[in-house]
Design a protein around this motif. Structure first.
Motif, PDB file in Angstrom:
ATOM      1  N   ARG A  97      54.917   3.311 -30.862  1.00  0.00           N
ATOM      2  CA  ARG A  97      54.668   2.266 -31.868  1.00  0.00           C
ATOM      3  C   ARG A  97      55.048   0.906 -31.329  1.00  0.00           C
ATOM      4  NH1 ARG A  97      57.881   3.924 -37.135  1.00  0.00           N
ATOM      5  NH2 ARG A  97      57.140   1.932 -37.909  1.00  0.00           N
ATOM      6  N   ALA A  98      56.231   0.846 -30.707  1.00  0.00           N
ATOM      7  CA  ALA A  98      56.707  -0.431 -30.179  1.00  0.00           C
ATOM      8  C   ALA A  98      55.732  -0.951 -29.141  1.00  0.00           C
ATOM      9  CB  ALA A  98      58.090  -0.259 -29.575  1.00  0.00           C
ATOM     10  N   LEU A 139      52.957  -2.699 -30.729  1.00  0.00           N
ATOM     11  CA  LEU A 139      53.327  -3.983 -31.311  1.00  0.00           C
ATOM     12  C   LEU A 139      53.743  -4.963 -30.221  1.00  0.00           C
ATOM     13  CD1 LEU A 139      55.348  -2.655 -34.363  1.00  0.00           C
ATOM     14  CD2 LEU A 139      53.070  -3.641 -34.387  1.00  0.00           C
ATOM     15  N   THR A 184      47.008  16.021 -43.952  1.00  0.00           N
ATOM     16  CA  THR A 184      48.303  15.359 -43.830  1.00  0.00           C
ATOM     17  C   THR A 184      49.440  16.238 -44.340  1.00  0.00           C
ATOM     18  OG1 THR A 184      47.008  13.464 -44.509  1.00  0.00           O
ATOM     19  CG2 THR A 184      49.297  13.078 -44.094  1.00  0.00           C
ATOM     20  N   ASP A 190      53.167   0.454 -39.800  1.00  0.00           N
ATOM     21  CA  ASP A 190      52.693  -0.516 -38.802  1.00  0.00           C
ATOM     22  C   ASP A 190      51.217  -0.800 -39.028  1.00  0.00           C
ATOM     23  OD1 ASP A 190      55.134  -0.121 -37.801  1.00  0.00           O
ATOM     24  OD2 ASP A 190      54.504   0.860 -35.944  1.00  0.00           O
ATOM     25  N   GLU A 250      52.882  12.359 -36.699  1.00  0.00           N
ATOM     26  CA  GLU A 250      54.002  12.495 -37.623  1.00  0.00           C
ATOM     27  C   GLU A 250      54.017  13.867 -38.269  1.00  0.00           C
ATOM     28  OE1 GLU A 250      53.803   9.154 -40.221  1.00  0.00           O
ATOM     29  OE2 GLU A 250      54.625   7.824 -38.692  1.00  0.00           O
ATOM     30  N   PHE A 260      50.327   6.450 -47.434  1.00  0.00           N
ATOM     31  CA  PHE A 260      50.896   7.530 -46.630  1.00  0.00           C
ATOM     32  C   PHE A 260      52.277   7.143 -46.123  1.00  0.00           C
ATOM     33  CE2 PHE A 260      46.464   9.052 -46.166  1.00  0.00           C
ATOM     34  CZ  PHE A 260      46.694  10.307 -46.679  1.00  0.00           C
ATOM     35  N   LYS A 290      57.802   8.669 -30.792  1.00  0.00           N
ATOM     36  CA  LYS A 290      56.868   7.993 -31.695  1.00  0.00           C
ATOM     37  C   LYS A 290      57.151   6.490 -31.734  1.00  0.00           C
ATOM     38  CE  LYS A 290      57.325   7.739 -36.141  1.00  0.00           C
ATOM     39  NZ  LYS A 290      57.596   8.203 -37.502  1.00  0.00           N
ATOM     40  N   ASN A 291      58.425   6.156 -31.840  1.00  0.00           N
ATOM     41  CA  ASN A 291      58.762   4.746 -31.967  1.00  0.00           C
ATOM     42  C   ASN A 291      58.523   3.986 -30.674  1.00  0.00           C
ATOM     43  OD1 ASN A 291      59.402   5.188 -34.562  1.00  0.00           O
ATOM     44  ND2 ASN A 291      61.586   5.424 -34.225  1.00  0.00           N
ATOM     45  N   LEU A 310      41.441  14.688 -46.367  1.00  0.00           N
ATOM     46  CA  LEU A 310      42.446  13.822 -45.772  1.00  0.00           C
ATOM     47  C   LEU A 310      43.844  14.263 -46.210  1.00  0.00           C
ATOM     48  CD1 LEU A 310      42.552  11.323 -44.013  1.00  0.00           C
ATOM     49  CD2 LEU A 310      42.680   9.958 -46.066  1.00  0.00           C
ATOM     50  N   LEU A 311      43.966  14.583 -47.499  1.00  0.00           N
ATOM     51  CA  LEU A 311      45.261  15.022 -48.014  1.00  0.00           C
ATOM     52  C   LEU A 311      45.661  16.341 -47.365  1.00  0.00           C
ATOM     53  CD1 LEU A 311      44.915  14.214 -51.799  1.00  0.00           C
ATOM     54  CD2 LEU A 311      46.120  12.933 -50.064  1.00  0.00           C
ATOM     55  N   PHE A 354      62.604   1.146 -36.986  1.00  0.00           N
ATOM     56  CA  PHE A 354      61.581   2.152 -36.786  1.00  0.00           C
ATOM     57  C   PHE A 354      62.021   3.543 -37.203  1.00  0.00           C
ATOM     58  CE2 PHE A 354      58.817   0.004 -33.340  1.00  0.00           C
ATOM     59  CZ  PHE A 354      58.485  -0.953 -34.276  1.00  0.00           C
ATOM     60  N   GLU A 383      52.486   4.767 -40.056  1.00  0.00           N
ATOM     61  CA  GLU A 383      51.431   4.282 -40.938  1.00  0.00           C
ATOM     62  C   GLU A 383      51.759   2.893 -41.473  1.00  0.00           C
ATOM     63  OE1 GLU A 383      48.383   6.333 -42.057  1.00  0.00           O
ATOM     64  OE2 GLU A 383      49.109   6.488 -40.013  1.00  0.00           O
ATOM     65  N   ASN A 412      43.232   5.549 -34.971  1.00  0.00           N
ATOM     66  CA  ASN A 412      44.172   4.451 -35.101  1.00  0.00           C
ATOM     67  C   ASN A 412      45.242   4.734 -36.143  1.00  0.00           C
ATOM     68  OD1 ASN A 412      45.200   2.022 -34.352  1.00  0.00           O
ATOM     69  ND2 ASN A 412      44.029   0.888 -35.887  1.00  0.00           N
ATOM     70  N   SER A 413      45.761   5.959 -36.121  1.00  0.00           N
ATOM     71  CA  SER A 413      46.776   6.313 -37.109  1.00  0.00           C
ATOM     72  C   SER A 413      47.722   7.344 -36.514  1.00  0.00           C
ATOM     73  CB  SER A 413      46.098   6.886 -38.352  1.00  0.00           C
ATOM     74  OG  SER A 413      46.998   7.711 -39.032  1.00  0.00           O
ATOM     75  N   TRP A 414      49.010   7.189 -36.822  1.00  0.00           N
ATOM     76  CA  TRP A 414      50.014   8.116 -36.300  1.00  0.00           C
ATOM     77  C   TRP A 414      50.192   9.320 -37.212  1.00  0.00           C
ATOM     78  CZ3 TRP A 414      50.646   7.427 -31.515  1.00  0.00           C
ATOM     79  CH2 TRP A 414      50.785   6.165 -30.953  1.00  0.00           C
ATOM     80  N   LYS A 415      49.340   9.420 -38.224  1.00  0.00           N
ATOM     81  CA  LYS A 415      49.492  10.502 -39.203  1.00  0.00           C
ATOM     82  C   LYS A 415      49.660  11.869 -38.558  1.00  0.00           C
ATOM     83  CE  LYS A 415      46.036  10.171 -42.037  1.00  0.00           C
ATOM     84  NZ  LYS A 415      45.485   8.901 -42.392  1.00  0.00           N
TER      85      LYS A 415
END
Lengths: 158, 204, 337
Positions: C208-209, C212, C331, B126, C274, B67, C204-205, C327-328, B118, B124, C268-271
């Motif tokens: 994400r950051a 991490l 998305t 990450d 996004e 993805f 989003k970032n 799933l497809l 980023f 995805e 556990n996904s940003w799908k």
């Protein structure tokens, strides 16, 4: 007397020129949009042609009024030239303005509507007539201008 | 199968000693084989679980990666991931188990894994990267276990052959030889007695 | 009226092309297809049909999509009367190429570099890859387009001691987005698009950051300039990222962000985030459908095509890897058509 005739000729020039300019602008917009569509989809030429031709009517109306005035004045048709006073000249000039001004504005805007209509034809060919009707709405005011100009010209006592 | 030895008392004594030794060896080897088998089976179960786990993780990771790749601008993912400050190293040490030397793998990692910007990457990515970096130690462990299983299987194979050789060849043939020699000896004894009786009669 | 009649013909062309964009129903059919081959079959009556029919192996579809994207960018440049504006899409490629070259230069990269460069430099930017490589090697940065050379200088200054390839990406991304802001800022519709894009990327970032475990100074560097949300807002909610951020967001973003976060917590996904962001960002350009005189339809078409290509790439790759159809479908980006 020459001044009167001069004013009348200015009127003719305005009627034909302004309306023609309106049509030229309008067709310019519509045709380039249509060309864009045709470059990708030549099969749409038929419908697009009608849309492009619509803004052309204003020029014809202007031309019609111009020729009518010329006939009235005997400038064409081989008859005797009618002598007109300065006042009549002003009257004829005024009578020519409705078709000229309405033609200029409506021609240009009808062109824009037609250009947008070209997009409709490109995307939903089945809605072609709706686009034509929208474009023709603008035409109404050119027709009204034409009508008033003709009525005025016939009303003027030479 | 009888051994090719001269039938005398000395030989019987020697063979008896050998037989005793062989029996003891046989028992020891059997014990070893059983122990190896037990550990082997444990490892096989562990291996299967670990392999399923790793495969499931990798499947998820690849799905994330797929993805991430589809959503990113052009095909930059490979060049993005080629630059990383993460360094991974595997060192090997040996641990003894019975007469085996089993390799022990130690994974050491340092540095940052995600070394990409980023703005043009998908979240995805990450997820994919974290799955993969979590899976790496497991994969190292998996390869260690698989190597162990391989070595143990070899060892079990040789032990089994030895046990069989003792059980089906050496011990029976020793047994047979001993029986042969004792029979031969008692035969000879009986012959001596008869001969003695015969001589006695002639002498009388 | 603030119309740009220079684009009348171009818009006509774009409208005809837009009519051929793939529609939602088609995408759903593609998601439900049995195999990648079936997907290609379904694509055969679209614009991709002719080039896909030459495809021998479904796995090579990426090349086709790449060249399709290049074609769209070229078409936009060709139709454009404002090269300043349309060039940014080519510059995006140049910036990506720069990233690669700079990273190779500044990090200890062991593989065979020339081969690596040749494989990964992309065509379609303002500077052809060969020329970029040559200028870069001979260090004649001055000959590069004005948009590129300052970036290289900046990297050279900031990059003496630090050896993190991530920083190169961040600096270049920041430069790219300032450039986008500068070029698109004057157009109402495009500015709105760009603001949404930058804001949602930043949100989003930022999240994400957080996952991490990145620190404040990293965030300060990473957040892109030019959005409506200021850096302050992000830095203020640094301690409780998900919770306090969503309470600080404007209403416009709140709904989609909280849905995205909810999906993230569950899967556990940003799908989902996004997908929602992409749809919302492209939604900013929806009014371009009604514009008959202006550059907006061109840019919109380019972006719509980019989104379409993303969808196709995802579906084919998904089919090749036997991903479940739901799933497809979940998305799938909303098609523009």
């Amino acid at each position: 007397m020459e001044v009167g005739l001069g004013l009348a000729i200015i009127g003719i020039a305005l009627a034909v020129g302004l309306a023609g300019a309106g049509s030229a602008l309008g067709i310019g917009y519509a045709a380039s949009a249509a060309n864009g569509v045709i470059s990708e989809d030549p099969s749409k030429f038929g419908s697009l042609f009608i849309l492009v031709a619509l803004p052309g009517t204003q020029g014809i109306y202007g031309f019609l009024v111009g020729v009518m005035v010329m006939m009235q004045l005997g400038l064409i048709g081989g008859g005797e030239m009618v002598a007109i006073s300065v006042g009549t000249g002003w009257q004829i000039l005024g009578a020519c303005l409705p078709v000229g001004i309405a033609g200029l504005a409506s021609g240009a805007h009808q062109g824009r509507v037609s250009a947008a209509g070209a997009a409709v034809v490109a995307k939903q060919p089945e809605d072609f007539f709706k686009a034509v009707i929208m474009s023709a709405m603008v035409e109404t005011y050119a027709v009204l201008g034409l009508l008033v100009s003709i009525l005025l010209i016939f009303a003027i006592q030479l | 199968m009888r051994l090719n030895v001269s039938p005398n008392r000395m030989e019987v004594l020697r063979l008896r000693k050998r037989l005793l030794l062989a029996r003891r060896g046989h028992k020891l080897l059997r014990d070893k084989q059983e122990e190896l088998m037990r550990r082997f089976l444990e490892l096989v179960v562990e291996n299967k679980n670990l392999r399923d786990d790793v495969e499931e993780r990798l499947r998820k990771g690849y799905q994330n990666l797929l993805f991430a790749r589809a959503m990113m601008f052009a095909d930059t993912i490979e060049s993005l991931l080629s630059f990383t400050t993460r360094k991974a190293d595997v060192t090997v040490s040996l641990t003894p188990l019975m007469n085996l030397r089993l390799p022990q793998l130690h994974l050491s990692q340092e540095g940052e894994v995600s070394c990409y910007g980023f703005a043009e990457t998908s979240g995805e990515l990450d997820a994919a990267i974290s799955v993969f970096s979590e899976t790496l130690p497991l994969m190292v462990k998996l390869s260690q276990i698989e190597r162990w299983i391989e070595l143990m299987a070899q060892e079990i194979e040789t032990t089994r052959r030895r046990v069989n050789a003792l059980e089906y060849i050496l011990i029976p043939s020793l047994d047979e030889t001993i029986r042969y020699i004792t029979m031969k000896l008692s035969e000879r004894e009986r012959g001596d007695i008869t001969r003695l009786m015969k001589v006695k009669e002639i002498v009388r | 009226m603030n119309d740009d009649t220079r684009y009348t013909c171009a818009v006509g062309k774009i409208r005809a092309l837009e009519a051929r964009l793939i529609r939602k129903e088609k995408f759903i059919q593609m998601c439900d297809a049995d195999s990648a081959e079936d997907v290609l079959e379904l694509l055969s009556d679209t614009d991709y049909g002719s080039s896909l029919s030459e495809l021998k192996n479904a796995g090579d579809f990426e090349d086709i999509l790449k060249s399709e994207m290049r074609d769209v960018i070229n078409l936009t440049s060709f139709l454009s009367n404002d090269p300043e504006l349309t060039d940014v899409f080519r510059l995006k490629i140049d910036f990506n190429n720069l990233k690669l070259l700079l990273k190779i230069k500044h990090s200890s990269f062991v593989e065979d570099t020339t081969k690596f460069i040749d494989r990964h430099l992309m065509e379609g930017g303002l500077v052809p890859p060969e020329r970029l490589k040559k200028l870069f090697e001979s260090d004649s940065i001055g000959e590069l387009p004005v948009e590129l050379s300052p970036v290289i200088r900046k990297i050279k200054e900031e990059f003496k001691e630090n050896n993190a390839p991530q920083l190169i990406d961040i600096i270049i991304d920041n430069e790219l987005f300032s450039l986008l802001k500068e070029r698109m800022g004057e157009n109402y519709l495009l500015e709105r698009y760009l603001q949404r894009l930058i804001d949602l990327l930043n949100i989003k970032n930022f999240l994400r950051a957080g996952n991490l475990g990145k620190k404040k100074d990293f965030l300060e560097k990473m957040l892109l300039p030019g959005g409506r949300l200021e850096k302050k807002l992000f830095l203020a909610s640094i301690d409780d990222r998900e919770g306090s951020l969503s309470s600080r967001l404007p209403l416009e973003y709140e709904g989609l962000i909280s849905r995205g976060i909810k999906y993230y917590r569950e899967n556990n996904s940003w799908k989902e985030l996004e997908r929602l962001s992409d749809d919302y960002v492209l939604g900013a350009l929806e009014p371009a459908k009604l514009i008959a005189f202006g550059i907006e339809p061109l840019i919109t078409y380019l972006l719509a095509k980019e989104s379409e290509i993303k969808n196709i790439r995802m579906i084919i790759a998904g089919k090749l890897n036997r991903m479940p159809a739901e799933l497809l479908r979940a998305t799938l980006r909303e098609p523009y058509a």
